[in-house]
Motif scaffolding. Sequence first.
Motif, PDB file in Angstrom:
ATOM      1  N   GLN A 176       0.844  -1.199   0.000  1.00 36.40           N
ATOM      2  CA  GLN A 176       0.000   0.000   0.000  1.00 36.40           C
ATOM      3  C   GLN A 176       0.876   1.245   0.000  1.00 36.40           C
ATOM      4  OE1 GLN A 176      -2.131  -1.375   3.497  1.00 36.40           O
ATOM      5  NE2 GLN A 176      -1.155   0.141   4.780  1.00 36.40           N
ATOM      6  N   GLY A 184       3.032  12.052   5.132  1.00 37.12           N
ATOM      7  CA  GLY A 184       2.226  10.830   5.093  1.00 37.12           C
ATOM      8  C   GLY A 184       0.932  10.981   5.869  1.00 37.12           C
ATOM      9  N   SER A 211       6.741   0.200   1.194  1.00 42.18           N
ATOM     10  CA  SER A 211       7.217  -1.071   1.763  1.00 42.18           C
ATOM     11  C   SER A 211       6.674  -2.237   0.950  1.00 42.18           C
ATOM     12  CB  SER A 211       6.770  -1.190   3.221  1.00 42.18           C
ATOM     13  OG  SER A 211       7.425  -0.218   3.987  1.00 42.18           O
ATOM     14  N   LYS A 257      16.748   1.630   7.390  1.00 37.12           N
ATOM     15  CA  LYS A 257      15.812   1.910   8.480  1.00 37.12           C
ATOM     16  C   LYS A 257      16.311   1.445   9.846  1.00 37.12           C
ATOM     17  CE  LYS A 257      12.961  -0.565   6.126  1.00 37.12           C
ATOM     18  NZ  LYS A 257      11.850  -1.486   5.906  1.00 37.12           N
ATOM     19  N   LEU A 432       4.968   4.350  14.302  1.00 37.26           N
ATOM     20  CA  LEU A 432       4.928   5.424  13.300  1.00 37.26           C
ATOM     21  C   LEU A 432       4.094   5.114  12.068  1.00 37.26           C
ATOM     22  CD1 LEU A 432       8.644   6.443  13.647  1.00 37.26           C
ATOM     23  CD2 LEU A 432       6.643   7.600  14.567  1.00 37.26           C
ATOM     24  N   GLU A 434       1.273   3.662   9.569  1.00 35.26           N
ATOM     25  CA  GLU A 434      -0.193   3.593   9.685  1.00 35.26           C
ATOM     26  C   GLU A 434      -0.735   4.679  10.616  1.00 35.26           C
ATOM     27  OE1 GLU A 434      -0.814   1.747   7.474  1.00 35.26           O
ATOM     28  OE2 GLU A 434       0.716   0.196   7.459  1.00 35.26           O
ATOM     29  N   GLY A 435       0.020   5.752  10.751  1.00 36.59           N
ATOM     30  CA  GLY A 435      -0.463   6.900  11.527  1.00 36.59           C
ATOM     31  C   GLY A 435       0.254   7.047  12.852  1.00 36.59           C
ATOM     32  N   TYR A 489      -5.873  22.157  17.089  1.00 38.43           N
ATOM     33  CA  TYR A 489      -5.246  22.837  15.942  1.00 38.43           C
ATOM     34  C   TYR A 489      -4.973  24.306  16.239  1.00 38.43           C
ATOM     35  CZ  TYR A 489      -6.286  18.637  13.352  1.00 38.43           C
ATOM     36  OH  TYR A 489      -6.320  17.337  12.920  1.00 38.43           O
TER      37      TYR A 489
END
Length: 537
Positions: A176, A184, A211, A257, A432, A434-435, A489
């Motif tokens: 994905q 991201g 990935s 990495k 980190l 996936e959010g 925000y």
Amino acid sequence: MHVDENTYSFDEFLKARDEYNDFLDNEFLQLAAKHYIKDEWEQLYEKIKTLSEETSFHYRHIANEISKIENQPKIEHYNAYNKRVDRIIRTKQQADMEEDLFKRALFSKETSKWEQVLSRFLFHHNGEAGIMCPVACTDGLVDILRTFEHELNDELKEILRHVTEGIDGDFGIGAQFMTEIQGGSNIPANVLKAVKAGDHWRLYGSKFFCSAIHADYSVVTARVDNTEHVGTFIVPLWKTRERKERNHLVINRLKSKLGTTELASAEVIFNGAKAYQIGPLEKGVAIAVGIVLTKSRLDIGAASSAFMLRAVREALQYSQFREVFGRRIEDFPLAKGQLLDMEHTAKRTTAAVFKIYDEFFKQENWYHKQLSEEEKKRQFVLRELILLQKIKAAHDTVDTVRTAISIFGGNGVIEDFSSLPRLFRDAMVNELWEGPKNVLLAQIHRDIKRASKWYEPKAFIKDLLEGVDGQIVERFQERMQSLMDIDLYAEPNEQTIRDAKEWARFCDELFYEYQEQAWKEIGDAPIVKTYSFKKQL
Ligand SMILES: Cc1cc2nc3c(=O)[nH]c(=O)nc-3n(C[C@H](O)[C@H](O)[C@H](O)COP(=O)(O)OP(=O)(O)OC[C@H]3O[C@@H](n4cnc5c(N)ncnc54)[C@H](O)[C@@H]3O)c2cc1C
């Protein structure tokens, strides 16, 4: 002549550690799984028992081997005939392990959901190992294809067949690609362009974190040419299933990495890659996040739990074996407190993982369903639970593996003494991808605020904490009420920073209560037995 008269040996510990069967010897894991699997348990037990022999005694070793620097993936950009191939070179051991895992037809209609979850759970004990990210991505790819199964063209039908049932024994692998160089977290800001080309699309631009680049297909988000929409596309990464020539894309380089080093993560340029639209173009972000990332986030919960169970049981074994100042490590209150805390964290995390999967399976196939008021609420609670779990389980794993490492003293950071350093680095990555935490914390706040028109935050908290003591629920409800109007925000100042910190604390404590409740519902059992190691000196 001086000889070393020190006869100290780790043999007894190593025997206990290496003979541990990740499923059969973990009574707590069995208890948690049995609680939810129910009728299917007996039949599944035999299959999982057999698989556990392999993951515990064969693949555990392979995962260590392939993590060595010399075995990490490399890229061959050109072949000997000056043809650009961008082929990923991996060890045969890794490719075989991946093939074996995929050949289990995890996503076939014939494989039960729980068999799929438990099989992956056992492999997760060995870290990411270059295979668990591709499995999670394939899961997301399958889900998105099945969600829109009624409208797939022939090519997409073939892709679905390849990744679920296999073609001539070969199973397709998914990836994905959403993250771009400018960020991201903000997928709606994607600039990679999708241009219509007859009955399909062509992609132009770059993705910065790709990935499982050795995979067959990827879910890719892209801006639809001349519109404001970010659509979701399925992109074959190769021109044919023989995987010889790339689909109009080049790999600039593989990333170096901190963790998941066995997994090839690339920076990619798309030069007109053929792509197929999936779902409505104007809902691309919702589809990619709601279907694909949801699956990956669930998987991170399971990976976190398995990492912790592994780290905790090795720390418990070591603390029973190793003596310091003539006493076992576990006999010191400072260490015992850490060990109990780690075990507690691993158990509450595991209990919640199974509880959330159980609810997820109950809600499968709800995408196109006309939901009742009650179902809409359940769906919302589940969505938030998956986000909360991603944050907390990933965070707690880093803490837990770090503490496990410290129980081993200096040996804890020695790469070939145990797998803990590798699990620690993989756990950092889980925090980190996936959010990251702050993105998800902001998302949860936004979600609850938006939903408050049809779902009272007080009622949401009560439903999420079903079964928890009424007074505890009330305290969370009051805190939620006072946090409703904070602005995550706003410009940072004393007040907004305090609010933001309180929100992070609130989410952490809320999910902790959920985990505790999940654990209470399951009951307790040991992760490791009590050993009778000989005194060492
Ligand atoms: C090993 C690895 C492999 C990966 N593989 C893939 C892959 O295959 N496919 C893919 O698409 N992506 C992949 N990623 C990318 C990953 O999903 C992103 O790193 C992640 O989504 C964050 O994006 P970013 O790195 O650009 O950070 P940014 O978006 O630049 O965020 C930086 C910081 O800003 C914070 N932030 C963002 N929004 C807010 C907010 N509202 N409030 C407060 N703080 C905020 C974040 O929490 C973070 O701390 C991979 C990442 C890693 C580490």
